[in-house]
Design a protein around this motif. Sequence first.
Motif, short mmCIF file in Angstrom:
data_model
loop_
_atom_site.label_atom_id
_atom_site.label_comp_id
_atom_site.label_asym_id
_atom_site.label_seq_id
_atom_site.Cartn_x
_atom_site.Cartn_y
_atom_site.Cartn_z
N ALA A 120 6.96 2.97 -1.23
CA ALA A 120 5.86 2.76 -2.19
C ALA A 120 4.59 3.41 -1.67
N ARG A 121 3.72 3.81 -2.61
CA ARG A 121 2.47 4.49 -2.27
C ARG A 121 1.28 3.62 -2.66
N VAL A 122 0.23 3.66 -1.86
CA VAL A 122 -1.00 2.93 -2.15
C VAL A 122 -1.79 3.70 -3.22
N ILE A 123 -2.03 3.07 -4.37
CA ILE A 123 -2.80 3.73 -5.43
C ILE A 123 -4.23 3.21 -5.50
N ALA A 124 -4.52 2.10 -4.84
CA ALA A 124 -5.88 1.59 -4.71
C ALA A 124 -5.90 0.64 -3.53
N ARG A 125 -7.04 0.57 -2.84
CA ARG A 125 -7.12 -0.26 -1.64
C ARG A 125 -8.53 -0.86 -1.58
N TYR A 126 -8.63 -2.16 -1.41
CA TYR A 126 -9.92 -2.85 -1.39
C TYR A 126 -10.00 -3.80 -0.21
N ASP A 127 -11.21 -3.95 0.32
CA ASP A 127 -11.45 -4.95 1.35
C ASP A 127 -11.69 -6.31 0.69
N GLY A 128 -11.51 -7.36 1.47
CA GLY A 128 -11.79 -8.70 0.98
C GLY A 128 -10.58 -9.35 0.34
N LYS A 129 -10.84 -10.45 -0.36
CA LYS A 129 -9.79 -11.24 -1.00
C LYS A 129 -9.51 -10.72 -2.41
N VAL A 130 -8.26 -10.87 -2.84
CA VAL A 130 -7.87 -10.43 -4.18
C VAL A 130 -8.71 -11.13 -5.25
N ALA A 131 -8.96 -12.43 -5.06
CA ALA A 131 -9.70 -13.20 -6.06
C ALA A 131 -11.14 -12.74 -6.20
N ASP A 132 -11.68 -12.11 -5.15
CA ASP A 132 -13.08 -11.70 -5.17
C ASP A 132 -13.26 -10.22 -5.51
N GLY A 133 -12.20 -9.45 -5.52
CA GLY A 133 -12.31 -8.02 -5.67
C GLY A 133 -11.87 -7.50 -7.03
N PRO A 134 -11.93 -6.20 -7.22
CA PRO A 134 -11.53 -5.58 -8.48
C PRO A 134 -10.03 -5.75 -8.73
N VAL A 180 -6.27 4.79 8.69
CA VAL A 180 -6.58 3.44 8.24
C VAL A 180 -5.28 2.82 7.76
N PHE A 181 -5.05 1.57 8.10
CA PHE A 181 -3.80 0.95 7.70
C PHE A 181 -3.69 0.88 6.19
N LEU A 182 -2.66 1.50 5.63
CA LEU A 182 -2.39 1.52 4.20
C LEU A 182 -3.61 1.95 3.38
N ALA A 183 -4.17 3.10 3.72
CA ALA A 183 -5.24 3.69 2.93
C ALA A 183 -4.67 4.28 1.65
N VAL A 184 -5.54 4.64 0.71
CA VAL A 184 -5.10 5.23 -0.56
C VAL A 184 -4.28 6.49 -0.28
N THR A 209 12.78 -6.87 4.69
CA THR A 209 12.96 -8.29 4.44
C THR A 209 12.03 -9.14 5.29
N THR A 210 11.51 -8.58 6.39
CA THR A 210 10.64 -9.34 7.27
C THR A 210 9.27 -8.72 7.43
N SER A 211 9.08 -7.46 7.09
CA SER A 211 7.77 -6.83 7.26
C SER A 211 7.65 -5.59 6.40
N PHE A 212 6.40 -5.23 6.11
CA PHE A 212 6.07 -3.95 5.48
C PHE A 212 5.27 -3.17 6.50
N THR A 213 5.65 -1.96 6.79
CA THR A 213 4.91 -1.15 7.74
C THR A 213 4.49 0.15 7.09
N GLU A 214 3.39 0.72 7.58
CA GLU A 214 2.96 2.02 7.10
C GLU A 214 3.86 3.10 7.67
N VAL A 215 4.30 4.00 6.83
CA VAL A 215 5.14 5.12 7.26
C VAL A 215 4.64 6.39 6.60
#
Length: 212
Positions: free
Chosen positions: A82-96, A55-59, A67-73
């Motif tokens: 950097a590491r993903v410590i939490a991942r949510y679907d939807g919009k930031v304003a609507d989520g936790p 899954v793209f950028l899962a926990v 400078t132009t993109s962030f990719t999963e590695v």
Amino acid sequence: MRGSALCGRSVGAVCVLVLALAVLCGCQRWSGSDSGDDAAGPTPSSTRPSGYGAVFLAVEECSSFGTTSFTEVSCSSERAAARVIARYDGKVADGPSCPATTDFVLHISQTAPASDEDGDGAVPQGYACMRGLQAPHPGDPGGGGGPRTIVGDCVYSAGGGQVRETACDGEGRKPPEYRVTSAVTDRAKCPAVTALYVQLGGSKPVGCARPV
């Protein structure tokens, strides 16, 4: 709120939007509001299969900086930053809200690439709460950044009845004026020496701040 769209061309890359400086620097109001807990939001994507590429950028997965993109590695890659410590679907304003010590947030735009990680032909809209693999961590108390203002952070007046975070050690662009020493449910519970009330959100939405 303004941001810049960052798009990668590789298969593993997805167009992302870095949240604006006002979010990364914890722009808050001078006086706290008696708001309730963080609103209930979408189901975290951590319920999906994890592992690099599933899954793209899962926990627990990692991203590169660019400078132009962030990719999963792979987190073992020398490009991992950097590491993903939490991942949510939807919009930031609507989520936790992201965890308190999140360093920055990546907003993942919904796409339908020809080939994607889990094979369903789509990458849903969502956001990833990121923590750098190495110090310094702007999301730590007093670090001067992160998407949330928390106890231990320092702020300065930004005008218009707002304050913004800055590093407590004085190494930021602006010197600190106040430090948030505690969080309470309402202003009446702040210590008598409190000089400023800062809106924090969450179950204890009022930050009690003192001059530094």
